[in-house]
Design an enzyme around this catalytic site. Structure first.
Site, PDB file in Angstrom:
ATOM      1  N   THR A   1     -44.550 -28.486 -20.452  1.00  0.00           N
ATOM      2  CA  THR A   1     -44.474 -29.713 -21.250  1.00  0.00           C
ATOM      3  C   THR A   1     -43.068 -30.315 -21.153  1.00  0.00           C
ATOM      4  OG1 THR A   1     -43.747 -28.488 -23.174  1.00  0.00           O
ATOM      5  CG2 THR A   1     -46.124 -28.795 -22.928  1.00  0.00           C
TER       6      THR A   1
ATOM      7  N   GLU B   1     -48.004 -28.139 -16.175  1.00  0.00           N
ATOM      8  CA  GLU B   1     -46.910 -27.609 -15.346  1.00  0.00           C
ATOM      9  C   GLU B   1     -45.621 -27.548 -16.169  1.00  0.00           C
ATOM     10  OE1 GLU B   1     -49.012 -27.195 -13.049  1.00  0.00           O
ATOM     11  OE2 GLU B   1     -48.222 -27.337 -11.020  1.00  0.00           O
TER      12      GLU B   1
END
Lengths: 385, 267, 339
Positions: A367, A365
């Site tokens: 880094t 989702e």
């Protein structure tokens, strides 16, 4: 003075009920789900009975219609017991059911939401490809317009719930030359001709959640399955990921909370040199830091959730809570294993599972690096204005 | 028909403490929960409701305003209605006064209709008396069956299985109206679902609050005035003794241990 | 309490007799011992009340254990225990004879009728007393009972009505024997009971199948660890469990070695249990295991290593070879049960 850190009775009651469910139902199987590396349909069904697959779906579509603050708490509670199962749930809720509810047509909502809300269908969302991770503009999957709709070709990887899903949101290029302005989100269904589930990944952590490759070979998708506008996919994708980050952050808080509880209870019971470990400052200070950091992360999650519920811009807040919570989860589980000593390194205690599960929260989702980009852009944007 | 389930909000046991100076119970910081056995009582009512067409499940409790939460839990599980009996005049009730209060509320609720079943947990985890159930039945003049490990309703016949003595079960039946108190073995209580919880908390009309005047209570029989027992003192029991080591030959130790177990009534 | 009666009108201590099988239940003899103490302090006598048939040798037994009088109520229509029969007969007897104290066993049967009786008599009842005494100044019965799961003890008094009723569980008091037994006065009356009210009636008595129980619900657990050495030796634990009325459980190593089924595992990765009695056989006491059982009410540990960690949490420690000890223990239990 409006700032208020309390929640209503309903919130606490939901928290207690969800906790009881997780401890009784998910607790006994968590170790096995991790070992077997298989999505537990049995647990999925039980979570469906509780309403976990439609936490924020409107009641008219069979959901519980709860706010994001409550949603984040539920994800945290699931993660506290079985992080990998919280992943299946949060991906389904915040990056599949949520965008359909937000951008879907009435027909799409009526068709997909009830089955998603009950858990009869598991949902996925996929942008990532072998050559396009953080860089969304380099997506290679194409959607070629034909008379009745679009024909999709390409490969998606690391798709959470990919092998168990029935409803898929897929990002594909409808105008490749336009870059991110040529991206469109399509709703695909399991069983569409040419739509195949590929390899099931063997992972370090989150092993009870299914991560698979998806292959699209001349998949015919009707025009009515376009989510939102054609070429308007980037905005949907980015906002969806903002929502998704709150869920992932909540999950990371749950992992941190588990590490804190497991290690503090162990430290209280374990005696060395005739004293419990908690009597040693080197241990108790670490516990104090864990508690403080977990609570800090939780507050950031709640702020982002509150902003989303109150329709305020929250992209920066979602990135901040996800950045902080995932790093806290990693730190807390690392410290927890150190407190457990040798016992932390063997599989008799669940702490090593949480340690393995924690790592990916810094990766998926978006880094931690991408989170910092988003936060920095927000800051610098304001500076230059 | 109606199934009335009498429930109680209790403090979570493990956290209860006595103020060493005043000798009073320190209650403020104690989280209140629904008495664990009452979940089984609610579950029994709901299972019967689901097996028939005509059942309305009503949860009832006597307590302070915060006892609403116990009723909301029952509603979350699936009870149709809930009644909170709350009045400063009910404060200090012992089991006799409590059972009087509950039973006149039930009379008001039933309004001369005899088609009902009352379910209760076998005992509350705080007082642990198990009195209120049978005493409600006595006040209402209906039979009571205590300590059910299995219970079912066939027409208007209540069939109950319960432990009699070690290794023996007893099957008992009676006709409605009747009261049954249940133990842990009777069923597995369901957890409230998210839908159930939002329904219970958001539909205010499901829960009514009645006071002494609503149920036309005789003031001599409620609260402190209606109670025959008084708690004259409370204290924390002595902590667990240090462990003992039995010595001798295996045979000698075996005898000592068996005699100790007999003394402690384990055998 | 009857409306026109005064507290002083009531005197005497009653114990209601209960049978298990055809024998007098042990709790009755225990209650008689306590009743005898209380009666002495109140300068009064102890009456054992028997509902249903009773034999002459029972009078003697009750007398030796503390009864001065026996009141036998015979009813031709009632064979066994019945809630309404007990409640009605005792109500009428109390109204007529006015005892000051009534003690009842906190057995399934006692718990069934005692609350109804107290309601019908409109008097106080205290459940599961662990201590009973007389307050000198008032003559009130001081009833000690645990509340809040035993975390707190309370002293409860019935101040404004009589009789004062209390139930007491088996094993709380010790039976006493009178060395010079005085003559027991036996009075027998017949009572006609017609069931005009709707009654709850027993339709069947079933022998319970002990195998269906789960380790989590067992009151007594016999647990084995690596020290049991083999699957065959777990048979010894089965035998001990049968003898003592418990269930067999195991540590993770015992389960992993296949000596006992996985669902009987106690500990970190198994069940967390809290039985009344936990007998740890050949268990070293690694923290993974003790996390699952350390809150048991009473822990007996048997291990040949005197330094075993299990002894640090046990209530009763036995340093012995478990394989040698258990057969001796089973024999001893058999002996004591029959004595």
């Amino acid at each position: 003075m409006i700032l208020d850190f309390s929640h209503d009775e309903r919130y606490y009651f939901i928290k207690r009920t969800v906790r009881e469910f997780c401890e009784k139902v998910l607790g006994p199987t968590a170790e096995e789900v991790d070992r077997a590396q298989e999505f537990s349909w049995d647990n999925a069904k039980k979570m469906g009975e509780m309403g976990f697959w439609g936490i924020q779906v409107a009641p008219e579509y069979g959901g519980a219609g709860l706010d994001t603050i409550t949603y984040a708490m539920i994800i945290e509670e699931i993660a506290r017991i079985s992080a990998s199962e919280s992943l299946s749930v949060t991906v389904h809720n915040s990056v599949c059911a949520y965008p359909i509810q937000r951008w879907g047509t009435d027909k799409q909502k009526a068709k997909y939401l009830p089955k998603l809300a009950s858990g009869e269908h598991i949902g996925c969302f996929s942008l990532t490809e072998p050559n396009a991770g953080s860089d969304v503009a380099s997506i290679e999957t194409t959607a070629r317009e034909v008379e009745d709709g679009y024909v999709l070709n390409g490969n998606k990887v690391f798709v959470t719930n990919g092998g168990v899903g029935s409803t898929f949101l897929i990002g594909a290029m409808t105008a490749k030359s336009a870059g991110i302005k040529g991206l469109t989100i399509f709703i695909l269904e399991k069983g569409m001709k040419g739509f195949i589930v590929g390899k099931h990944e063997n992972k370090l952590g989150m092993r009870g959640s299914n991560t698979s490759e998806l292959i699209m070979n001349e998949v015919m998708v009707p025009r009515e399955n376009v989510l939102g506008q054609v070429n308007g996919g980037f905005k949907i994708a980015m906002e969806t990921l903002n929502a998704g980050r709150i869920g992932i952050a909540a999950q990371a808080v749950g992992i941190g909370q588990a590490a804190l509880e497991l290690s503090s209870s162990y430290a209280r019971k374990r005696k060395q040199f005739k004293r419990p470990l908690t009597a040693f400052q080197a241990i108790s200070f670490n516990l104090a830091d864990m508690l403080t950091e977990v609570e800090m992360a939780r507050l950031l999650v709640q702020r982002a959730a509150w902003k989303k519920d109150n329709h305020k811009p929250y992209a920066k807040d979602a990135a901040q809570c996800k950045l902080v919570a995932s790093e806290v989860a990693m730190k807390a589980t690392t410290k927890a294993i150190q407190i457990f000593g040798g016992y932390g390194f063997i599989k008799d205690f669940p702490i090593e599972r949480f340690f393995r599960d924690a790592k990916v929260t810094e990766i998926y989702e978006g880094t931690s690096e991408v989170m910092r980009i988003i936060i920095a852009q927000d800051l610098i944007g304001k500076l230059t204005r | 028909m109606k199934i009335i389930t009498c429930i109680k909000q209790v403090p979570a046991n493990s956290t209860i403490k006595i103020d060493q100076v005043t000798g009073h119970l320190v209650r403020e910081a104690t989280p209140a929960i629904l008495n664990p056995l009452d979940k089984h009582s609610i579950e029994l009512a709901l299972e019967i409701k689901e097996s028939r067409e005509d059942v309305e499940v009503i949860a009832i409790t006597m307590g302070p305003d915060q006892a609403r939460l116990a009723l909301l839990e029952a509603l979350s599980m699936g009870a149709d209605k809930a009644i909170l009996l709350s009045d400063i005049k009910f404060a200090g009730s012992d089991t006799l006064a409590t059972s009087y209060t509950l039973s006149i509320a039930i009379k008001k609720l039933m309004n001369d209709d005899d088609n009902y079943l009352i379910t209760c947990g076998a005992q509350a985890s705080d007082g642990e008396t198990g009195h209120v159930g049978p005493q409600v039945a006595e006040e209402l003049g209906i039979p009571s069956i205590t300590g059910a490990s299995r219970a079912s309703l066939d027409g208007d016949v209540l069939l109950v299985t319960r432990g009699k003595q070690a290794g023996k079960l007893e099957q008992i039946k009676t006709r409605l109206p009747a009261l049954v108190t249940v133990t842990k073995g009777v069923n597995k209580p369901r957890l409230p679902t998210l839908h159930g919880i939002t329904h219970a908390f958001d539909e205010g009309a499901l829960l009514s609050v009645w006071n002494a005047a609503t149920i036309d209570a005789d003031e001599e029989k409620i609260g402190m005035a209606g109670s025959k027992t008084k708690v004259s003192k409370m204290y924390t029991p002595e902590p667990k003794k240090e462990n003992i080591t039995l010595t001798g030959s295996p045979k000698e130790i075996a005898s000592k241990l068996a005699s100790m177990l007999k003394e402690k009534n384990y055998i | 309490m009857q409306p026109n009666a005064k507290l002083e009108d009531y005197s005497g201590v009653w114990v209601v007799v209960e049978r298990s099988e055809s024998e007098i239940d042990p709790v009755v003899l225990e209650l008689l011992g306590k009743a005898w103490d209380l009666a002495k302090k109140r300068n009064t006598s102890v009456t054992a009340v028997i509902l249903g048939k009773h034999a002459d040798q029972e009078s003697k037994k009750l007398g030796i254990h503390g009864a001065d009088n026996i009141l036998g109520v015979h009813c031709p229509d009632v064979q066994d225990y019945e809630q309404e029969f007990y409640t009605r007969v005792l109500t009428e007897l109390v109204h007529e004879r006015k005892p000051e104290i009534i003690l009842i066993g906190a057995t399934p049967q006692g718990r069934d009728y005692a609350p109804r009786l107290s309601k019908r008599l409109n008097t106080g009842l205290t459940a599961d007393c662990t201590g009973l005494d007389i307050e000198e100044t008032t003559g009130n019965l001081l009833q000690e009972c645990p509340t809040y799961g035993g975390n707190i003890m309370a002293i409860i008094q019935t101040v404004s009505s009589r009789p004062q009723m209390a139930t007491v569980a088996r094993g709380v008091f010790k039976p006493k024997i009178r060395t010079k037994a005085s003559k027991v006065k036996v009075e027998k009356i017949t009572y006609c009971f017609d069931a005009t009210r709707e009654r709850a009636s027993t339709v069947d008595i079933i022998e319970q199948d002990g195998e269906t129980r789960d380790v989590r619900d067992a009151e007594i657990l016999v647990a084995g660890g690596r020290g049991m050495e083999s699957s065959e030796n777990f048979g010894l634990l089965e035998e001990l469990a049968r003898e003592i009325g418990g269930k067999v459980a195991g540590t993770r190593s015992a389960c992993d070695l296949g000596w006992i089924e996985k669902n009987c595992q106690v500990g970190q990765t198994g069940h967390v249990v809290k039985p009344r009695l936990y007998i740890a056989c050949g268990i070293s006491g690694a923290i993974q295991h003790t996390i699952g059982m350390q809150d048991s009410e009473h822990i007996i540990a048997i291990n040949k290593d005197p330094e075993a960690r299990i002894f640090s949490i046990a209530d009763t420690c036995i340093v012995a070879d478990v394989l040698e000890f258990i057969p001796a223990f089973i024999n001893a239990i058999k002996r004591f049960r029959n004595s």
